[in-house]
Design an enzyme around this catalytic site. Structure first.
Site, PDB file in Angstrom:
ATOM      1  N   CYS A  31       0.707  -1.168  -0.063  1.00  0.00           N
ATOM      2  CA  CYS A  31      -0.046   0.061   0.042  1.00  0.00           C
ATOM      3  C   CYS A  31       0.812   1.298   0.049  1.00  0.00           C
ATOM      4  O   CYS A  31       1.562   1.732   0.869  1.00  0.00           O
ATOM      5  CB  CYS A  31      -0.883   0.044   1.328  1.00  0.00           C
ATOM      6  N   CYS A  34       0.289   3.541   2.911  1.00  0.00           N
ATOM      7  CA  CYS A  34       0.723   3.144   4.226  1.00  0.00           C
ATOM      8  C   CYS A  34       2.247   3.281   4.112  1.00  0.00           C
ATOM      9  O   CYS A  34       2.670   3.565   5.474  1.00  0.00           O
ATOM     10  CB  CYS A  34       0.452   1.497   4.158  1.00  0.00           C
TER      11      CYS A  34
END
Length: 106
Positions: A31, A34
């Protein structure tokens, strides 16, 4: 101090049974947002050492807790105080916003 890495087996002890404030970052290595948030989480772990517990949990490795907390998108940040969920933020957040939420619970 660095952030604490959680999994399904350690979550309850480290978060729900802890007396104090805990930030949990639900994330995954694939991600992009992230990964952008990662350094911020590390900084918070140092800045809040002794005041709040800063944790990360990889959603790929923690299906049980991801389902339990209805994590629909990542990153998702959960804030707990004395084992009780107090706040949830979805998406990439600024360091200032995360500090504001932590400070409000301390």
């Amino acid at each position: 101090m660095s952030e604490i890495h959680l999994n399904d087996a350690t979550f309850d002890k480290e978060v729900l049974e802890y007396k104090g404030v805990v930030l949990v970052d639900f994330w995954a290595p694939w991600c992009g947002p992230c990964r952008m948030l990662g350094p911020v989480i590390e900084e918070l772990a140092s800045e809040y050492e002794g005041k709040a517990k800063i944790c990360k949990i990889n959603t790929d490795d923690a299906a049980e807790k991801s389902t339990q907390y209805r994590i629909a998108s990542i990153p998702t940040i959960l804030f707990f105080k004395d084992g009780e969920l107090k706040k949830q933020l979805m998406g990439l957040q600024s360091k200032e916003e995360l500090k504001k939420q932590l400070d409000a619970l301390l």
